[in-house]
Structure formats: C-alpha cells, structure tokens
Design an enzyme around this catalytic site. Sequence first.
Site: not given
Ligand code: NCD
Length: 390
Positions: A61-62, A90, A111, A139
């Site tokens: 999703r993100t 590397k 991320r 997040h």
């Molecule tokens: C979440 C995350 O990555 O923190 N997912 C997201 O970004 N929608 C939740 C999860 O991984 O459980």
Amino acid sequence: MSLAGRDLITMSDLSTDEIGSLMETAGHMAEAIGFDSPAAGQTFAPLDRILATCFFEPSTRTRLSFESAMLRLGGSVVGFADPKASSASKGETVADTARMVSGYADIMVIRHPSAGAARVAAHAASIPVINGGDGPHAHPTQTLTDLFCIQRKHGRLDGLTVGLYGDLKYGRTVHSLGTTMARLGSRCVCIAPEQLAMPDRYLDEMEEISGERPAQVNTLDEVLGELDVLYCTRVQAERFPSEEEYQKVAGVFVTDASVMERAPESMIVLHPLPRVDEVHPEIDEDPRACYFEQAGGGVPVRMALMSHLLGLEAPRSSFAGFGGKHETRSEPGRARPQAESETLPASAIGECTNDKCITRQERFLEGEWYKLPGDPPRYVCAFCEEALDG
Ligand code: NCD
C-alpha cells in the site's frame, strides 16, 4: 506558513493546523481524481517532479499509493522496492543513499526496518524526505490516511473514542495514530495482551498532551460498547525476538461477525493492512468495515502531502515565519523535542540502547541525545526517540 521544503518524519513535524490543511487538500484531491465518483475524475497536467521510493522493507500500500499519487499529480517515479536490488546490499549507508537520491529526484519516501532511519535520510538529503515507516517507531503517512478516513466517516476528529487493538508494542501505525488522536482531542483506549502493550513512552506522551492516560485493557469486550473506531493491527511477526515469542500471541485477537454483532452501529473498523487473521473476511461487506476504503484514501492523502512539501499548493495560512528544510514547529504538550532543544553527542552520555535504532546499524553515524527540560532532565535519542536507559 508553508510545508514547502520540509520533511515528514513523525507526526510531531506537523502542527494541528497543518494536519487540518492537509486533510482539506486531500479532500480536494479526492474530488479531483474521482475518489467517490470515478467518472468525475480529472486529468492533471504533466508535472516536472520526480518522486524516489526507497523501500528497504516490504510494502504494498504505502509504496504503490505513493507512486500512484505522484503519477496522478502528473509527475514521475524512480526507486527500489527491495534493498537487495540497491547498493545497501553492497554496504552503502542510508545517509549516502539519501544524499545520492537528492540528485535524482525532487522528493523521496523511505521505509526502513530501523527506527530513526528516515531521520538519518532527512539529515543527509537536500530534498524533502517522507518517512514511509521506520521499524517499530513511526508511520506518519499512514496516520494521515487514517485521519482522512475517520474524518469522512465520523465528520470530525475530536471527541471520539478510538480503540487501538492488537500489536501496540511493535506496530508503528498505532504509535503515530495514538499520539495524534490525543493531540486532536480524541481519546484512545489500548487493547492488547500484556506482551504487546503500548510502550510507556507513547502512553506518557498521550497523557502529557491530553492530561489523561489512555486506559489499557486486555480484552476487546471490556470497551467494545464505547468505541467510535476500532483500529485493528497485525502482530508484527518480523519484529519479534524469536518465532517462539511470536507464536505465543499469534492469532489471539480476531474481529469477526460475532464481534460486529456486539459492536455499536456507528463504530467503524479500520486496519492499516495487510491483515493476516485479525479481521475475518466474513465482515468485509459490513458497512462498518472501512479498511479498503481507508487504504484507497492513501492516494489523495499522499497527493496532498507531496503537493504541500513540493510547494505546489498554497496551504491555508494561519501561521507565519517558518518553513525551510529541517525546521519543525513546537506545540505545547508535545513530548518530542524541537529543533531548538539542546542536543548532546553520544560520546558525552553513551550510545542508544534500543536494538532497533538506526544508530546501532549505520556506520559513521554519531548518536545524539535531545535534552528535555525537567528536574532531573530527560534524554531521548535524536533518531529513534527512545529514552536513555529505556
Ligand atoms: C503497516 C506498516 O507497514 O506499518 N502497513 C502499511 O503501511 N499500511 C502495517 C503492517 O505492516 O502491519
């Protein structure tokens, strides 16, 4: 006021007015792309801006909603979805990657499995950096997405009771959402078995903000009848010290049709997704199950965020005199120290002991502590924000 050129690493980087302004723009973006009525969607003119997506951890999703948001805005996207396919494999540092990406893109989202990694990237980059999730820490764009959905469903973000349910220890979404709901004047209730309880630092922060410490209960039924929002979360298997520890709590909470029978008619069910077995698909058609719509809102929300950070959209203005990279706003009651607070190098008081902190992974990164006023003063890591001595 302007968000142009700034970073978004935690929700503390945004004032409540700025959150409101982002929600407003997200509403316009939703209309423009035909979020509710696809036939009414418009096409955006081509935009000479590039988003870099730097994903060192899995994401559906993100990453895809960021990419979709930039493409919908008319811009372009470069990036990697797997650290094995980047120079991280590397031995390249996060700081070097971020500095480099600054030459290839106008804005980046990162991320990473380590808490504080996005802060490292922000320090090194000369373009706005957005935290797409840093270990168990924060997040913020998920929180903006959550707020957008709550606002649409309940018509407000204050005066609500939000049940944070599941893995409140390792789940970063609930850390960002809980503290933000407290700032916005809503009440959180933490529902989790003891091993997965909300860490004290976030409970302290919520108490400091709202004057009330969130209630903590072990079972959903203790509070189900009071909830306006049930925010379910996945047990974060990948952050457990061992498979054995994970198995002790796997599958212990499930929101299914029998829960929905006992739940208030007006209670919405949210989940940042992905779900494993915490929300049974048998409730997907229940009108209160809003998680897919919630995820869809990630596109207009991220369109709004990127337009503000890129200075493409003039935000509603009620503040003056700040802007520019790395400046942050102070707001009363916020636990995270601001740019003007005193910092001390790790060489003065010691290394961060949080084993999930980026300072434990990243070479050439000198740890740093914020000194928080008080008697005695408290120190928190400038990267993962964990307190000295736990
Ligand atoms: C979440 C995350 O990555 O923190 N997912 C997201 O970004 N929608 C939740 C999860 O991984 O459980």
